[in-house]
Design an enzyme around this catalytic site. Sequence first.
Site, mmCIF file in Angstrom:
data_model
loop_
_atom_site.group_PDB
_atom_site.id
_atom_site.type_symbol
_atom_site.label_atom_id
_atom_site.label_comp_id
_atom_site.label_asym_id
_atom_site.label_seq_id
_atom_site.Cartn_x
_atom_site.Cartn_y
_atom_site.Cartn_z
ATOM 1 N N GLY A 32 0.821 -1.212 0.000
ATOM 2 C CA GLY A 32 0.000 0.000 0.000
ATOM 3 C C GLY A 32 0.850 1.255 0.000
ATOM 4 O O GLY A 32 0.591 2.205 0.748
ATOM 5 N N TYR A 91 -22.658 -6.408 11.385
ATOM 6 C CA TYR A 91 -21.559 -5.697 10.719
ATOM 7 C C TYR A 91 -21.725 -4.196 10.846
ATOM 8 O O TYR A 91 -22.830 -3.655 10.727
ATOM 9 C CB TYR A 91 -21.507 -6.064 9.237
ATOM 10 C CG TYR A 91 -20.513 -5.230 8.436
ATOM 11 C CD1 TYR A 91 -19.175 -5.600 8.350
ATOM 12 C CD2 TYR A 91 -20.912 -4.059 7.804
ATOM 13 C CE1 TYR A 91 -18.262 -4.836 7.633
ATOM 14 C CE2 TYR A 91 -20.005 -3.289 7.081
ATOM 15 C CZ TYR A 91 -18.684 -3.683 6.999
ATOM 16 O OH TYR A 91 -17.776 -2.918 6.299
ATOM 17 N N SER A 136 0.065 5.622 -1.834
ATOM 18 C CA SER A 136 -0.397 6.902 -1.282
ATOM 19 C C SER A 136 -0.155 6.910 0.219
ATOM 20 O O SER A 136 0.318 5.922 0.797
ATOM 21 C CB SER A 136 -1.889 7.120 -1.573
ATOM 22 O OG SER A 136 -2.669 6.260 -0.785
ATOM 23 N N ASN A 186 1.383 -2.440 5.396
ATOM 24 C CA ASN A 186 0.716 -1.148 5.594
ATOM 25 C C ASN A 186 -0.651 -1.068 4.922
ATOM 26 O O ASN A 186 -1.543 -0.375 5.413
ATOM 27 C CB ASN A 186 1.646 -0.051 5.048
ATOM 28 C CG ASN A 186 0.929 1.266 4.867
ATOM 29 O OD1 ASN A 186 0.653 1.979 5.828
ATOM 30 N ND2 ASN A 186 0.593 1.601 3.623
ATOM 31 N N LEU A 216 -4.818 -7.011 -2.659
ATOM 32 C CA LEU A 216 -4.670 -7.735 -1.389
ATOM 33 C C LEU A 216 -6.004 -8.146 -0.760
ATOM 34 O O LEU A 216 -6.018 -8.668 0.349
ATOM 35 C CB LEU A 216 -3.838 -6.907 -0.401
ATOM 36 C CG LEU A 216 -2.412 -6.577 -0.856
ATOM 37 C CD1 LEU A 216 -1.640 -5.916 0.286
ATOM 38 C CD2 LEU A 216 -1.662 -7.803 -1.339
HETATM 39 N N1 NAP Z 1 -4.864 7.630 8.152
HETATM 40 C C1 NAP Z 1 -5.079 7.373 9.423
HETATM 41 O O1 NAP Z 1 -5.522 8.223 10.215
HETATM 42 C C2 NAP Z 1 -4.768 5.993 9.969
HETATM 43 C C3 NAP Z 1 -4.869 5.782 11.357
HETATM 44 C C4 NAP Z 1 -4.577 4.526 11.876
HETATM 45 C C5 NAP Z 1 -4.164 3.506 11.027
HETATM 46 N N2 NAP Z 1 -4.091 3.735 9.675
HETATM 47 C C6 NAP Z 1 -3.659 2.606 8.812
HETATM 48 O O2 NAP Z 1 -2.563 3.038 8.038
HETATM 49 C C7 NAP Z 1 -2.472 2.239 6.845
HETATM 50 C C8 NAP Z 1 -2.255 3.144 5.639
HETATM 51 O O3 NAP Z 1 -3.396 3.933 5.455
HETATM 52 P P1 NAP Z 1 -3.371 5.434 4.893
HETATM 53 O O4 NAP Z 1 -3.958 6.295 5.937
HETATM 54 O O5 NAP Z 1 -2.034 5.767 4.327
HETATM 55 O O6 NAP Z 1 -4.501 5.301 3.739
HETATM 56 P P2 NAP Z 1 -4.444 5.418 2.159
HETATM 57 O O7 NAP Z 1 -3.862 6.724 1.745
HETATM 58 O O8 NAP Z 1 -5.834 5.077 1.748
HETATM 59 O O9 NAP Z 1 -3.446 4.252 1.732
HETATM 60 C C9 NAP Z 1 -3.846 2.899 1.753
HETATM 61 C C10 NAP Z 1 -2.951 2.102 0.835
HETATM 62 O O10 NAP Z 1 -3.394 0.733 0.847
HETATM 63 C C11 NAP Z 1 -3.696 0.342 -0.490
HETATM 64 N N3 NAP Z 1 -4.783 -0.630 -0.497
HETATM 65 C C12 NAP Z 1 -5.997 -0.523 0.067
HETATM 66 N N4 NAP Z 1 -6.721 -1.616 -0.188
HETATM 67 C C13 NAP Z 1 -5.959 -2.429 -0.962
HETATM 68 C C14 NAP Z 1 -6.147 -3.691 -1.575
HETATM 69 N N5 NAP Z 1 -7.288 -4.349 -1.495
HETATM 70 N N6 NAP Z 1 -5.129 -4.227 -2.284
HETATM 71 C C15 NAP Z 1 -3.973 -3.552 -2.417
HETATM 72 N N7 NAP Z 1 -3.735 -2.360 -1.874
HETATM 73 C C16 NAP Z 1 -4.718 -1.798 -1.161
HETATM 74 C C17 NAP Z 1 -4.078 1.633 -1.195
HETATM 75 O O11 NAP Z 1 -3.974 1.486 -2.605
HETATM 76 P P3 NAP Z 1 -4.667 2.540 -3.630
HETATM 77 O O12 NAP Z 1 -3.712 3.706 -3.724
HETATM 78 O O13 NAP Z 1 -4.788 1.771 -4.881
HETATM 79 O O14 NAP Z 1 -5.995 2.924 -3.036
HETATM 80 C C18 NAP Z 1 -3.040 2.580 -0.624
HETATM 81 O O15 NAP Z 1 -1.791 2.385 -1.234
HETATM 82 C C19 NAP Z 1 -3.771 1.424 6.789
HETATM 83 O O16 NAP Z 1 -3.506 0.108 7.238
HETATM 84 C C20 NAP Z 1 -4.678 2.139 7.774
HETATM 85 O O17 NAP Z 1 -5.646 1.286 8.319
HETATM 86 C C21 NAP Z 1 -4.379 4.960 9.127
#
Ligand code: NAP
Length: 286
Positions: free
Chosen positions: A8, A158, A11, A87, A61
Site C-alpha cells: 500500500g 456488521y 499513497s 501497511n 490484497l
Molecule cells: N490515516 C489514518 O488516520 C490511519 C490511522 C490509523 C491507522 N491507519 C492505517 O494506516 C495504513 C495506511 O493507510 P493510509 O492512511 O495511508 O490510507 P491510504 O492513503 O488510503 O493508503 C492505503 C494504501 O493501501 C492500499 N490498499 C488498500 N486496499 C488495498 C487492496 N485491497 N489491495 C492492495 N492495496 C490496497 C491503497 O492502494 P490505492 O492507492 O490503490 O488505493 C493505498 O496504497 C492502513 O492500514 C490504515 O488502516 C491509518
Amino acid sequence: MKRALITGATSGIGKGVAIELARQGFTVVIHGRNDQKTSQVCEEIKTISGNTAVDYLVADLFLMEQVRKLAGEYHQRYGRLDVLVNNAGGLMSKERETTTEGIEKTMAVNVMAPFLLTGLLLDLLKNSPDGRIINVSSNSHKLNAKPDFSDLQLERGYDPLRAYGNAKLFLIWLTQQLSKQLKRQGIDNLTVNAVHPGAVATNFGVESNLGSVLKVMAKLARPFFRTAEQGADTLIYLASSDAVNGKSGLYFVDRKPANVTTTYYTEEREQLIWDYCDQLTKSLVA
Ligand SMILES: NC(=O)c1ccc[n+]([C@@H]2O[C@H](COP(=O)([O-])OP(=O)(O)OC[C@H]3O[C@@H](n4cnc5c(N)ncnc54)[C@H](OP(=O)(O)O)[C@@H]3O)[C@@H](O)[C@H]2O)c1
C-alpha cells in the site's frame, strides 16, 4: 544493501515510508494494486529520494491468491528481504461486502493479507541479519473493537468501524503471537511489531462508502490530522533505527511502546485468531 517491501505504498503513510527508506539508501520495493498508478509512484519516489533502486509489484490484497502470487514474484525477482511493512489496509464500506474468495473485505485486507504475506516471506526475513516486520494497526482497536468469537467476519452485526477495530486488534494479536513463535524457535535476528501511525490526513476513508455522518466527521477533523510524512515517522523508526534492535511483539505509538487494550484478550483467543487465519488462508491457497 538492505531491502524493504512496503504494501500500500501508492499513497499516504506507505508512500511516506517508501520515500524515506529510499532516501536512507534502502533498496525499496513498493506494492500497489493498480499497475499504472504504482509505476508512476515508483518513478516519483526515485526522483524525490534520489535513489534509483526502487521497484514495484502489483497485487489486489483482497485476494489471497494474489497475495500468494505477490510473494512468489518477490522471491523470484529479489531473493532478499530485510524489512516488510504490512501497511495496506483501511476502512471498508457501510454495508458488509465479501471478496470473490468469500472473505469479508475489512478482514481480508487488514488481517488475512498481512498474515499470509508474512508467512510466505518468512524464509527470506529469517535469513536477514536484522529482519523487521512492521504491521500497521490502529488506535481504533481500543475505540471500536467488539469481536464476536463465534462470528469473526461479522455476518451478524456488521458495522464498518467495528469490523475495522476488530481487524486492527486481531493484527496486534497476530504480531504478538508471531513474536512468541520466533522467540520459541530461538530466532533473535527477526522482530515483529505493530504500530498506530496517529490520525493522518491520507486517502483513508475518503473513497469508501461510509455513510454521510462518518464522512462529515472525517472531513471536519482532517485539518487537525498529521501529514502522511508525520504519520510515517514511527514506521520508519521501526524499520531503520538501532534503538529498536531486538524489540519485538510490541505495539508502538509515537516511537514508544504503548498499551494494547486487554478488554477482549486471552492467550486462547490470540491462538484462536492465529489458527483461524492459518486454516482459512490454507483453504484458499494451496
Ligand atoms: N490515516 C489514518 O488516520 C490511519 C490511522 C490509523 C491507522 N491507519 C492505517 O494506516 C495504513 C495506511 O493507510 P493510509 O492512511 O495511508 O490510507 P491510504 O492513503 O488510503 O493508503 C492505503 C494504501 O493501501 C492500499 N490498499 C488498500 N486496499 C488495498 C487492496 N485491497 N489491495 C492492495 N492495496 C490496497 C491503497 O492502494 P490505492 O492507492 O490503490 O488505493 C493505498 O496504497 C492502513 O492500514 C490504515 O488502516 C491509518
